[in-house]
Motif scaffolding. Structure first.
Motif, PDB file in Angstrom:
ATOM      1  N   GLU A  14       0.773  -1.150   0.075  1.00  6.33           N
ATOM      2  CA  GLU A  14      -0.055   0.003   0.004  1.00  6.33           C
ATOM      3  C   GLU A  14       0.899   1.283   0.049  1.00  6.33           C
ATOM      4  OE1 GLU A  14      -3.857  -0.276   2.026  1.00  6.33           O
ATOM      5  OE2 GLU A  14      -3.017  -2.034   3.149  1.00  6.33           O
ATOM      6  N   LEU A  15       1.894   1.347  -0.775  1.00  4.46           N
ATOM      7  CA  LEU A  15       2.724   2.394  -0.997  1.00  4.46           C
ATOM      8  C   LEU A  15       2.229   3.248  -2.010  1.00  4.46           C
ATOM      9  CD1 LEU A  15       6.342   0.826  -0.101  1.00  4.46           C
ATOM     10  CD2 LEU A  15       4.620   1.898   1.382  1.00  4.46           C
ATOM     11  N   VAL A  16       1.306   3.119  -2.781  1.00  5.48           N
ATOM     12  CA  VAL A  16       0.911   3.544  -4.197  1.00  5.48           C
ATOM     13  C   VAL A  16       0.167   4.777  -3.698  1.00  5.48           C
ATOM     14  CG1 VAL A  16       1.626   1.483  -5.746  1.00  5.48           C
ATOM     15  CG2 VAL A  16      -0.798   2.032  -4.509  1.00  5.48           C
ATOM     16  N   ASP A  17       0.180   5.836  -4.597  1.00  7.29           N
ATOM     17  CA  ASP A  17      -0.851   6.929  -4.737  1.00  7.29           C
ATOM     18  C   ASP A  17      -1.828   6.749  -5.789  1.00  7.29           C
ATOM     19  OD1 ASP A  17       0.363   8.410  -2.810  1.00  7.29           O
ATOM     20  OD2 ASP A  17       1.710   9.138  -3.890  1.00  7.29           O
ATOM     21  N   ARG A  18      -1.369   5.793  -6.807  1.00  6.49           N
ATOM     22  CA  ARG A  18      -2.326   5.489  -7.863  1.00  6.49           C
ATOM     23  C   ARG A  18      -1.988   4.234  -8.406  1.00  6.49           C
ATOM     24  NH1 ARG A  18      -0.212  10.589 -10.968  1.00  6.49           N
ATOM     25  NH2 ARG A  18       0.166  11.304  -8.961  1.00  6.49           N
ATOM     26  N   ILE A  19      -3.075   3.803  -9.070  1.00  6.43           N
ATOM     27  CA  ILE A  19      -2.883   2.272  -9.729  1.00  6.43           C
ATOM     28  C   ILE A  19      -3.119   2.271 -11.046  1.00  6.43           C
ATOM     29  CG2 ILE A  19      -3.306  -0.215  -9.535  1.00  6.43           C
ATOM     30  CD1 ILE A  19      -4.028   0.067  -6.471  1.00  6.43           C
ATOM     31  N   ASN A  20      -2.228   1.871 -12.000  1.00  7.26           N
ATOM     32  CA  ASN A  20      -2.663   1.806 -13.258  1.00  7.26           C
ATOM     33  C   ASN A  20      -3.904   0.776 -13.564  1.00  7.26           C
ATOM     34  OD1 ASN A  20      -2.502   0.484 -15.985  1.00  7.26           O
ATOM     35  ND2 ASN A  20      -0.606   1.701 -16.183  1.00  7.26           N
ATOM     36  N   LEU A  21      -4.856   1.087 -14.342  1.00  8.98           N
ATOM     37  CA  LEU A  21      -5.896   0.526 -14.655  1.00  8.98           C
ATOM     38  C   LEU A  21      -5.724  -0.983 -15.417  1.00  8.98           C
ATOM     39  CD1 LEU A  21      -8.690   3.208 -15.590  1.00  8.98           C
ATOM     40  CD2 LEU A  21      -8.367   1.960 -13.378  1.00  8.98           C
ATOM     41  N   ASP A  22      -4.622  -1.079 -16.253  1.00  7.66           N
ATOM     42  CA  ASP A  22      -4.381  -2.026 -16.789  1.00  7.66           C
ATOM     43  C   ASP A  22      -3.762  -3.103 -15.889  1.00  7.66           C
ATOM     44  OD1 ASP A  22      -5.054  -1.357 -19.523  1.00  7.66           O
ATOM     45  OD2 ASP A  22      -2.984  -0.592 -19.879  1.00  7.66           O
ATOM     46  N   HIS A  23      -3.133  -2.500 -14.840  1.00  8.41           N
ATOM     47  CA  HIS A  23      -2.576  -3.495 -13.759  1.00  8.41           C
ATOM     48  C   HIS A  23      -3.739  -4.009 -12.875  1.00  8.41           C
ATOM     49  CE1 HIS A  23       1.684  -1.320 -13.952  1.00  8.41           C
ATOM     50  NE2 HIS A  23       1.491  -2.061 -14.922  1.00  8.41           N
ATOM     51  N   MET A  24      -4.577  -3.016 -12.641  1.00 12.42           N
ATOM     52  CA  MET A  24      -5.968  -3.584 -11.876  1.00 12.42           C
ATOM     53  C   MET A  24      -6.771  -4.775 -12.777  1.00 12.42           C
ATOM     54  SD  MET A  24      -6.020  -1.867  -9.029  1.00 12.42           S
ATOM     55  CE  MET A  24      -7.849  -2.528  -8.567  1.00 12.42           C
ATOM     56  N   ASP A  25      -6.702  -4.565 -13.943  1.00 10.62           N
ATOM     57  CA  ASP A  25      -7.386  -5.409 -14.734  1.00 10.62           C
ATOM     58  C   ASP A  25      -6.542  -6.799 -14.815  1.00 10.62           C
ATOM     59  OD1 ASP A  25      -9.281  -6.215 -16.937  1.00 10.62           O
ATOM     60  OD2 ASP A  25      -7.757  -6.238 -18.173  1.00 10.62           O
ATOM     61  N   LEU A  26      -5.284  -6.786 -14.716  1.00 13.68           N
ATOM     62  CA  LEU A  26      -4.440  -7.793 -14.805  1.00 13.68           C
ATOM     63  C   LEU A  26      -4.501  -8.777 -13.515  1.00 13.68           C
ATOM     64  CD1 LEU A  26      -1.456  -6.642 -16.820  1.00 13.68           C
ATOM     65  CD2 LEU A  26      -2.922  -8.454 -17.681  1.00 13.68           C
ATOM     66  N   ILE A  27      -4.479  -7.967 -12.498  1.00 12.36           N
ATOM     67  CA  ILE A  27      -4.400  -8.466 -11.032  1.00 12.36           C
ATOM     68  C   ILE A  27      -5.776  -9.156 -10.757  1.00 12.36           C
ATOM     69  CG2 ILE A  27      -4.530  -7.862  -8.801  1.00 12.36           C
ATOM     70  CD1 ILE A  27      -2.438  -5.610  -9.355  1.00 12.36           C
ATOM     71  N   CYS A  28      -7.110  -8.347 -11.057  1.00 13.49           N
ATOM     72  CA  CYS A  28      -8.445  -9.033 -11.069  1.00 13.49           C
ATOM     73  C   CYS A  28      -8.512 -10.446 -11.894  1.00 13.49           C
ATOM     74  CB  CYS A  28      -9.405  -7.885 -11.277  1.00 13.49           C
ATOM     75  SG  CYS A  28      -9.491  -6.762 -10.100  1.00 13.49           S
ATOM     76  N   GLU A  29      -7.954 -10.252 -13.201  1.00 15.18           N
ATOM     77  CA  GLU A  29      -8.005 -11.569 -13.942  1.00 15.18           C
ATOM     78  C   GLU A  29      -7.319 -12.738 -13.290  1.00 15.18           C
ATOM     79  OE1 GLU A  29      -6.999 -12.774 -18.403  1.00 15.18           O
ATOM     80  OE2 GLU A  29      -7.542 -10.718 -17.985  1.00 15.18           O
ATOM     81  N   ALA A  30      -6.110 -12.565 -12.901  1.00 18.05           N
ATOM     82  CA  ALA A  30      -5.123 -13.488 -12.268  1.00 18.05           C
ATOM     83  C   ALA A  30      -5.756 -14.074 -11.041  1.00 18.05           C
ATOM     84  CB  ALA A  30      -3.813 -12.856 -12.000  1.00 18.05           C
ATOM     85  N   LEU A  31      -6.473 -13.277 -10.091  1.00 19.69           N
ATOM     86  CA  LEU A  31      -6.967 -13.543  -8.840  1.00 19.69           C
ATOM     87  C   LEU A  31      -8.379 -13.985  -8.931  1.00 19.69           C
ATOM     88  CD1 LEU A  31      -5.408 -11.045  -6.480  1.00 19.69           C
ATOM     89  CD2 LEU A  31      -4.686 -13.241  -7.001  1.00 19.69           C
ATOM     90  N   ASN A  32      -8.832 -13.839 -10.165  1.00 19.27           N
ATOM     91  CA  ASN A  32     -10.471 -14.185 -10.516  1.00 19.27           C
ATOM     92  C   ASN A  32     -11.183 -13.525  -9.277  1.00 19.27           C
ATOM     93  OD1 ASN A  32     -12.542 -15.153 -11.739  1.00 19.27           O
ATOM     94  ND2 ASN A  32     -12.710 -16.940 -10.364  1.00 19.27           N
ATOM     95  N   CYS A  33     -11.153 -12.155  -9.330  1.00 17.01           N
ATOM     96  CA  CYS A  33     -11.616 -11.243  -8.212  1.00 17.01           C
ATOM     97  C   CYS A  33     -12.589  -9.898  -9.002  1.00 17.01           C
ATOM     98  CB  CYS A  33     -10.852 -10.895  -7.167  1.00 17.01           C
ATOM     99  SG  CYS A  33      -9.630  -9.796  -7.360  1.00 17.01           S
ATOM    100  N   GLU A  34     -13.079  -9.220  -8.129  1.00 13.90           N
ATOM    101  CA  GLU A  34     -13.766  -8.051  -8.403  1.00 13.90           C
ATOM    102  C   GLU A  34     -12.685  -6.859  -8.038  1.00 13.90           C
ATOM    103  OE1 GLU A  34     -16.401  -7.494 -10.713  1.00 13.90           O
ATOM    104  OE2 GLU A  34     -16.723  -9.909 -10.698  1.00 13.90           O
ATOM    105  N   ILE A  35     -12.914  -5.769  -8.841  1.00 20.22           N
ATOM    106  CA  ILE A  35     -12.053  -4.694  -8.145  1.00 20.22           C
ATOM    107  C   ILE A  35     -12.572  -4.284  -6.733  1.00 20.22           C
ATOM    108  CG2 ILE A  35     -12.010  -2.055  -8.221  1.00 20.22           C
ATOM    109  CD1 ILE A  35     -11.798  -2.328 -11.282  1.00 20.22           C
ATOM    110  N   ALA A  36     -13.824  -4.523  -6.268  1.00 18.85           N
ATOM    111  CA  ALA A  36     -14.613  -4.301  -4.960  1.00 18.85           C
ATOM    112  C   ALA A  36     -13.722  -5.309  -3.915  1.00 18.85           C
ATOM    113  CB  ALA A  36     -15.860  -4.281  -4.974  1.00 18.85           C
ATOM    114  N   ASP A  37     -13.249  -6.306  -4.311  1.00 18.08           N
ATOM    115  CA  ASP A  37     -12.416  -7.228  -3.526  1.00 18.08           C
ATOM    116  C   ASP A  37     -11.085  -6.856  -3.237  1.00 18.08           C
ATOM    117  OD1 ASP A  37     -14.647  -9.259  -3.834  1.00 18.08           O
ATOM    118  OD2 ASP A  37     -13.698 -10.021  -5.440  1.00 18.08           O
ATOM    119  N   LEU A  38     -10.418  -5.891  -4.222  1.00 19.09           N
ATOM    120  CA  LEU A  38      -9.106  -5.455  -3.934  1.00 19.09           C
ATOM    121  C   LEU A  38      -9.063  -4.055  -3.484  1.00 19.09           C
ATOM    122  CD1 LEU A  38      -6.311  -6.121  -5.209  1.00 19.09           C
ATOM    123  CD2 LEU A  38      -6.692  -5.361  -7.070  1.00 19.09           C
ATOM    124  N   LEU A  39     -10.166  -3.338  -3.811  1.00 18.14           N
ATOM    125  CA  LEU A  39     -10.152  -2.180  -3.063  1.00 18.14           C
ATOM    126  C   LEU A  39     -11.195  -1.817  -2.124  1.00 18.14           C
ATOM    127  CD1 LEU A  39      -9.073   0.110  -6.282  1.00 18.14           C
ATOM    128  CD2 LEU A  39      -7.392  -0.736  -4.561  1.00 18.14           C
TER     129      LEU A  39
END
Length: 73
Positions: free
Chosen positions: A37-62
Motif C-alpha cells: 500500500e505504498l502507491v498513490d495511484r494504480i494503473n487500470l491495466d494493472h488492476m485488470d491483470l490482477i483481477c483476472e489473475a486472482l479471479n476477483c472483482e475490483i471491490a474485492d481488491l479496493l
C-alpha cells in the motif's frame, strides 16, 4: 482513504508476490508497492491483470473507508 487488500487476497490463495508477477507480467517492484500500500495511484491495466489473475472483482481488491475528520466543502 482507500485500503488495498492485495496482501489478504494473495494470502487466501497462498500465492506469493512472485506468483502474481509470473501470472500478470507486472514488474515485481510495482506488485510490491501495491501489496504494501505504498502507491498513490494504480494503473487500470494493472488492476485488470490482477483481477483476472486472482479471479476477483475490483471491490474485492479496493475498499473505500470514509475519513471522519476530512470535510469536503
Amino acid at each position: 482513504m482507500v485500503k488495498i487488500h492485495l496482501s489478504r487476497l494473495l494470502g487466501e490463495r497462498r500465492w506469493t508476490q512472485a506468483d502474481l508477477v509470473r501470472k500478470t507480467g507486472i514488474r515485481p517492484n510495482t506488485i510490491s508497492e501495491i501489496y504494501n500500500e505504498l502507491v498513490d495511484r494504480i494503473n487500470l491495466d494493472h488492476m485488470d491483470l490482477i483481477c483476472e489473475a486472482l479471479n476477483c472483482e475490483i471491490a474485492d481488491l479496493l475498499e473505500y473507508i470514509p475519513n471522519k475528520n476530512r470535510k469536503i466543502k
